[in-house]
Design a protein around this motif. Structure first.
Motif, PDB file in Angstrom:
ATOM      1  N   ARG A   1      80.805 -55.564   9.917  1.00 15.85           N
ATOM      2  CA  ARG A   1      81.881 -56.221  10.658  1.00 15.85           C
ATOM      3  C   ARG A   1      83.129 -56.230   9.796  1.00 15.85           C
ATOM      4  NH1 ARG A   1      81.655 -56.922  15.940  1.00 15.85           N
ATOM      5  NH2 ARG A   1      79.707 -58.082  15.912  1.00 15.85           N
ATOM      6  N   ILE A   2      84.091 -55.399  10.161  1.00 19.09           N
ATOM      7  CA  ILE A   2      85.304 -55.258   9.366  1.00 19.09           C
ATOM      8  C   ILE A   2      86.283 -56.376   9.708  1.00 19.09           C
ATOM      9  CG2 ILE A   2      87.291 -53.776   8.891  1.00 19.09           C
ATOM     10  CD1 ILE A   2      84.719 -52.749   7.689  1.00 19.09           C
ATOM     11  N   ILE A   3      86.654 -57.158   8.699  1.00 16.12           N
ATOM     12  CA  ILE A   3      87.636 -58.233   8.868  1.00 16.12           C
ATOM     13  C   ILE A   3      88.739 -58.003   7.840  1.00 16.12           C
ATOM     14  CG2 ILE A   3      87.968 -60.729   9.001  1.00 16.12           C
ATOM     15  CD1 ILE A   3      84.946 -61.000   9.316  1.00 16.12           C
ATOM     16  N   PRO A   4      89.776 -57.246   8.197  1.00 10.87           N
ATOM     17  CA  PRO A   4      90.794 -56.838   7.215  1.00 10.87           C
ATOM     18  C   PRO A   4      91.401 -57.990   6.424  1.00 10.87           C
ATOM     19  CG  PRO A   4      91.068 -55.610   9.239  1.00 10.87           C
ATOM     20  CD  PRO A   4      90.029 -56.651   9.521  1.00 10.87           C
ATOM     21  N   LYS A   5      91.585 -59.137   7.071  1.00 15.72           N
ATOM     22  CA  LYS A   5      92.248 -60.248   6.394  1.00 15.72           C
ATOM     23  C   LYS A   5      91.376 -60.884   5.323  1.00 15.72           C
ATOM     24  CE  LYS A   5      95.335 -61.127  10.273  1.00 15.72           C
ATOM     25  NZ  LYS A   5      95.840 -62.084  11.280  1.00 15.72           N
TER      26      LYS A   5
END
Length: 205
Positions: free
Chosen positions: A10-14
Motif C-alpha cells: 500500500r503506497i502512501i507517498p506522504k
C-alpha cells in the motif's frame, strides 16, 4: 487524524521518503501512462489515490472523469481526504465482481497497475476490463513477473506472479498490443542480456 499503516503493498507517498525506490516506480507508471489517458478513465485498484490525482492534474484538458476504484473502505476515505480532485470519484468495488462493468459503465482509458498478481481469478479480472473498455479505448496494465499462474511467490500479498509469456497471453483479444518492460523508472522494449521483473502492456480494443 488517523494515518494509514504503510505496508509493502500500500503506497502512501506522504509517509515515504521521496527517494524510496518503490514509490518512484509506482509514480513512473502513471507518468508512462499519461500520454494514453483521455476521456472517461478507470483507475482500478487505485490505492491511496495519489496516481488518480496526479493523472487528473497531468491530463486536465484530456480527462472528463476519473473513477478510482479500490476494495478497502479506509484507504478510500484517506484518498478522498488527501487526494481530492473535482474530476476524481472514489468508489469501493471488487475488481473481479462480474457485475462491476454494469455498475461502472464504459471507459475510454483503463489503468491497472500492480493489481492482477493479487487476484486468484485473473481471467475474470481481464474479462471485466475488456467489457468496461470502449471500442478503440486503451488499457495500460502492469504486473511483476514470477514463476507462473498457480505457483507460490515470495511476496506475501501476491496470489501468484505470471511469467512473461503468460502476461502477454492476457491480451490476445485486443486489436493492438505493445509490451514494455519497466526497469526502475524507465520503460523499454526487451534487450538481450537484461532480466526484467515488471511488464507493462498498452492495449487498444
Amino acid at each position: 487524524m488517523k494515518l494509514l499503516e504503510w505496508t509493502g503493498e500500500r503506497i502512501i507517498p506522504k509517509q515515504m521518503k521521496p527517494t524510496n525506490g518503490m514509490l518512484l516506480e509506482h509514480i513512473a507508471r502513471y507518468y508512462f501512462a499519461a500520454p494514453y489517458v483521455q476521456g472517461r478513465v478507470l483507475d482500478i485498484a487505485c490505492g491511496t489515490g495519489y496516481g488518480s490525482h496526479m493523472t487528473a492534474k497531468e491530463r486536465k484538458r484530456e480527462v472528463t472523469e476519473i473513477v478510482a476504484v479500490d476494495n478497502d473502505e479506509e484507504t478510500l476515505r484517506y484518498a478522498s481526504r488527501e487526494y481530492h480532485h473535482q474530476k476524481v470519484t472514489y468508489v469501493q468495488g471488487d475488481a473481479t465482481d462480474p457485475e462491476l462493468p454494469e455498475r461502472l459503465g464504459l471507459f475510454d482509458t483503463i489503468l491497472s497497475f500492480e493489481t492482477i498478481e493479487h487476484l486468484k481469478d485473473d481471467r475474470m479480472f481481464m474479462d471485466n476490463l475488456y467489457r468496461m473498455l470502449k471500442p478503440g479505448g486503451v488499457l495500460v496494465l502492469s504486473s511483476p513477473f514470477g514463476r507462473g499462474r498457480g505457483m507460490p511467490t515470495s511476496e506475501p500479498f501476491h496470489v501468484h506472479q505470471l511469467t512473461p509469456e503468460q502476461f502477454e497471453e492476457l491480451f490476445t483479444g485486443f486489436a493492438e498490443v505493445d509490451i514494455y518492460y519497466q526497469r526502475g523508472v524507465t520503460f523499454e522494449k526487451p534487450r538481450d542480456g537484461i532480466r526484467y521483473f515488471i511488464g507493462v502492456a498498452v492495449c487498444r480494443k
